[in-house]
Scaffold this motif. Sequence first.
Motif, short mmCIF file in Angstrom:
data_model
loop_
_atom_site.label_atom_id
_atom_site.label_comp_id
_atom_site.label_asym_id
_atom_site.label_seq_id
_atom_site.Cartn_x
_atom_site.Cartn_y
_atom_site.Cartn_z
N TYR A 26 -4.02 46.37 -3.09
CA TYR A 26 -5.18 45.48 -3.00
C TYR A 26 -5.39 44.69 -4.28
CZ TYR A 26 -9.86 43.87 -1.73
OH TYR A 26 -10.95 43.09 -1.43
N VAL A 27 -5.36 45.36 -5.40
CA VAL A 27 -5.61 44.68 -6.67
C VAL A 27 -4.61 43.56 -6.89
CG1 VAL A 27 -5.46 44.98 -9.19
CG2 VAL A 27 -6.78 46.61 -7.80
N ASN A 28 -3.36 43.77 -6.44
CA ASN A 28 -2.32 42.76 -6.67
C ASN A 28 -2.21 41.73 -5.55
OD1 ASN A 28 -0.84 43.58 -9.27
ND2 ASN A 28 -1.06 45.52 -8.18
N SER A 29 -3.09 41.81 -4.57
CA SER A 29 -3.14 40.79 -3.54
C SER A 29 -4.18 39.75 -3.94
CB SER A 29 -3.52 41.40 -2.19
OG SER A 29 -4.92 41.69 -2.15
N GLU A 68 -10.48 48.47 -14.28
CA GLU A 68 -9.93 48.89 -12.99
C GLU A 68 -8.79 47.98 -12.55
OE1 GLU A 68 -9.93 51.06 -9.19
OE2 GLU A 68 -10.60 51.52 -11.22
N LEU A 69 -9.00 46.69 -12.67
CA LEU A 69 -7.96 45.74 -12.28
C LEU A 69 -6.71 45.91 -13.14
CD1 LEU A 69 -10.12 42.52 -11.71
CD2 LEU A 69 -9.29 44.15 -9.99
N ARG A 70 -6.90 46.07 -14.44
CA ARG A 70 -5.75 46.23 -15.33
C ARG A 70 -5.01 47.54 -15.06
NH1 ARG A 70 -9.63 43.86 -19.47
NH2 ARG A 70 -8.87 41.71 -19.78
N LYS A 71 -5.75 48.55 -14.64
CA LYS A 71 -5.14 49.85 -14.37
C LYS A 71 -4.09 49.76 -13.27
CE LYS A 71 -6.34 54.59 -12.98
NZ LYS A 71 -7.47 55.50 -12.68
N PRO A 89 2.97 43.85 -13.40
CA PRO A 89 3.20 43.05 -14.62
C PRO A 89 2.73 41.60 -14.53
CG PRO A 89 5.05 44.50 -14.26
CD PRO A 89 4.15 44.69 -13.08
N ALA A 90 2.98 40.93 -13.43
CA ALA A 90 2.61 39.51 -13.33
C ALA A 90 1.10 39.32 -13.43
CB ALA A 90 3.12 38.93 -12.01
N LEU A 91 0.34 40.14 -12.74
CA LEU A 91 -1.11 40.03 -12.81
C LEU A 91 -1.63 40.54 -14.15
CD1 LEU A 91 -3.88 39.45 -11.55
CD2 LEU A 91 -3.81 41.75 -10.54
N ARG A 92 -1.04 41.61 -14.64
CA ARG A 92 -1.49 42.17 -15.92
C ARG A 92 -1.39 41.14 -17.03
NH1 ARG A 92 2.08 46.22 -16.67
NH2 ARG A 92 1.04 47.43 -15.05
N GLU A 93 -0.32 40.36 -17.00
CA GLU A 93 -0.14 39.32 -18.03
C GLU A 93 -1.25 38.27 -17.93
OE1 GLU A 93 3.22 36.08 -19.55
OE2 GLU A 93 3.67 37.46 -17.90
N LYS A 94 -1.60 37.90 -16.71
CA LYS A 94 -2.67 36.91 -16.53
C LYS A 94 -4.03 37.45 -16.94
CE LYS A 94 -0.41 34.50 -12.69
NZ LYS A 94 -0.50 34.14 -11.25
N LEU A 95 -4.20 38.76 -16.84
CA LEU A 95 -5.48 39.37 -17.17
C LEU A 95 -5.68 39.60 -18.66
CD1 LEU A 95 -5.77 42.07 -14.33
CD2 LEU A 95 -7.13 39.97 -14.54
N GLU A 96 -4.62 39.45 -19.44
CA GLU A 96 -4.68 39.79 -20.86
C GLU A 96 -5.80 39.07 -21.59
OE1 GLU A 96 -0.95 39.26 -22.77
OE2 GLU A 96 -0.03 41.06 -21.88
N ASN A 97 -5.98 37.79 -21.30
CA ASN A 97 -6.96 36.99 -22.03
C ASN A 97 -8.24 36.75 -21.23
OD1 ASN A 97 -5.23 36.62 -24.31
ND2 ASN A 97 -4.10 35.08 -23.13
N ILE A 98 -8.41 37.52 -20.16
CA ILE A 98 -9.61 37.39 -19.33
C ILE A 98 -10.70 38.31 -19.86
CG2 ILE A 98 -10.59 37.75 -17.04
CD1 ILE A 98 -8.78 35.34 -17.15
N ALA A 99 -11.86 37.74 -20.15
CA ALA A 99 -12.97 38.54 -20.70
C ALA A 99 -14.09 38.74 -19.69
CB ALA A 99 -13.52 37.88 -21.95
N ALA A 100 -14.05 38.01 -18.58
CA ALA A 100 -15.13 38.11 -17.60
C ALA A 100 -14.61 37.67 -16.23
CB ALA A 100 -16.32 37.24 -18.00
N VAL A 101 -15.31 38.09 -15.20
CA VAL A 101 -15.00 37.65 -13.85
C VAL A 101 -15.75 36.34 -13.60
CG1 VAL A 101 -15.07 38.22 -11.40
CG2 VAL A 101 -14.75 40.05 -13.09
#
Length: 244
Positions: free
Chosen positions: A169-172, A206-209, A213-225
């Motif tokens: 789910y997280v990666n969809s 939770e999302l990073r957990k 890899p592809a999503l995790r890289e995009k989330l690196e610089n995300i500070a808020a939803v």
Amino acid sequence: MKTPDHDPWGRLLQSRLTEGEGGAPNRFDYGGLKASPEDRAALKAYIASLEAVDPEALSRDEAFAFWVNLYNALTVEVVVEHYPIASIRDIDISPGLFSNGPWGRKLVTVGGRELSLDDIEHGILRPEFGDPRVHYAVNCASVGCPDLAAEPYRGEDLDAMLDEAAGAYVNSPRGARVEGGELTASSIFKWYMKDFGGTEAGVLAELRKYAAPALREKLENIAAVASYDYDWSLNDTAEPENGE
């Protein structure tokens, strides 16, 4: 002790569920099930068999699997009973003037207790088990929801199945997507933020957990939803493009 037999549910899932690809949702053939007296009888018999189980006598993992499977089977049954519909929210059977959907209606009796879908999710699964992965397991028959699993939950495989569901789910795109440097997350993380640490930072953790890899890289610089969204369209095989 009567132990639950989830094989009948597994056979219904095998014959009526179509698994999505590339993050697309799993879809269920509600119309086909409704048109099959044998399948409808099998679903009702399965639910009746769970009503005869004493969940207090089950192990913790078996009980978790029991309640998730009961919730999902009941959801399919209530959708089939009111099918065709465009959304589960169109099933206005819950008590209360301003309520919509089927979640408040008492649908089943377990251990002498009359229970609604809300009772199972919010009165039993969330408070008694305290595992946020429940949100990836229970399915509300909607495109935006985590998938209806292709096989029953079982105590012996519970942890692995919950992790698999969380990752899927997280990666969809339904769970989380980053576009133009902004994160859009499922409204589930907003509605039930309490279960994910109670803060947006907890949601991001939770999302990073579970991020690949592809999503995790995009989330690196995300500070808020940046925003939350959810598609209430029915996860029906009859309209594969619906909500896509």
